[in-house]
Design an enzyme around this catalytic site. Sequence first.
Site, PDB file in Angstrom:
ATOM      1  CD  GLU A  27      -0.711   0.662   3.635  1.00 19.13           C
ATOM      2  OE1 GLU A  27      -0.701   1.882   3.433  1.00 19.13           O
ATOM      3  OE2 GLU A  27      -1.087   0.122   4.695  1.00 19.13           O
ATOM      4  CE  LYS A 161      -2.976   1.187  10.608  1.00 20.15           C
ATOM      5  NZ  LYS A 161      -3.709   0.567   9.504  1.00 20.15           N
TER       6      LYS A 161
END
Length: 302
Positions: A27, A161
């Site tokens: 990404e 995360k």
Amino acid sequence: MYKKEMLLISAEVQHALEHNLPIVALESTIISHGMPWPQNAITAKSVEDVVRAHGAVPATIAIRDGKCLVGLSTDDIDYLGQTKGVWKVSLRDMPYVISNKLPGATTVAATMRIASMVGIKLFATGGIGGVHRGAATTMDISADLTEMAHTNVAIVAAGVKSILDIGLTLEYLETLGVPVVTFGQDAFPSFYSSTSGYASPLRLDTPKAMASLLQSKWDLGLNGSVLIANPIPKEFEMEGNAIEEHIVAALNEANRLHIKGKEVTPFLLQAIASNTKGESLEANIALIKNNARLAAEIAVAF
């Protein structure tokens, strides 16, 4: 069905596609929204080098001049690292950014979608988005999760995360039918730490076993991703209680400043990096390289 003219594939990636060589998608939000210049560009290039060193071809994905770029040049990476106002592009943003020929850095969801267009099956990132803390009232759930439900691209990440609600994210992935497999341990990792307080739903210990699971899933006609959780190397992990204090402080500050939507995650990561005097940034870089290595090894086996 997408139109091929919407894509601009680098010569290196095109050669790999034509010759059925292992490829790992990467990404680009880490370049524009994850780290400061020049650390962002240096990291992006070094992650690509890790993929190559382990036998696969890197395909960093972004949007520029009305095209989805699959494989970036050095100049592309530097441009994304230095340019102000680069869009953080998830699925909802893609038509707008492309039609207006704006520069865009792709999130997990957008990167997955573009990778799938050309047939790339492995994707390495830092950590996926998920169910945000307080989602019961905000309804803030990342498009990464819904994209994982039906796009056939496996993700190697250091778990979810840690700024998110990890338990609810795992529950939601189960609801969506997305297998969650941790590499080499029974505990599910939490980005900065190798543990999260949650057990991993599944465990496998070799890249070959991971590749076999992916093959079996897609051979069965079961569409969607697999989350391959790869714990941060022990020498770089941060103590869970300490990082949690920084996360809570950053969340409180985000609420005070009324930061919402897609701006939340970059703000939190930057605040935590500042409050930990760069320790979390060092951990972030280490885990991304570690994920790139494992993704390349799985891509080779696959």
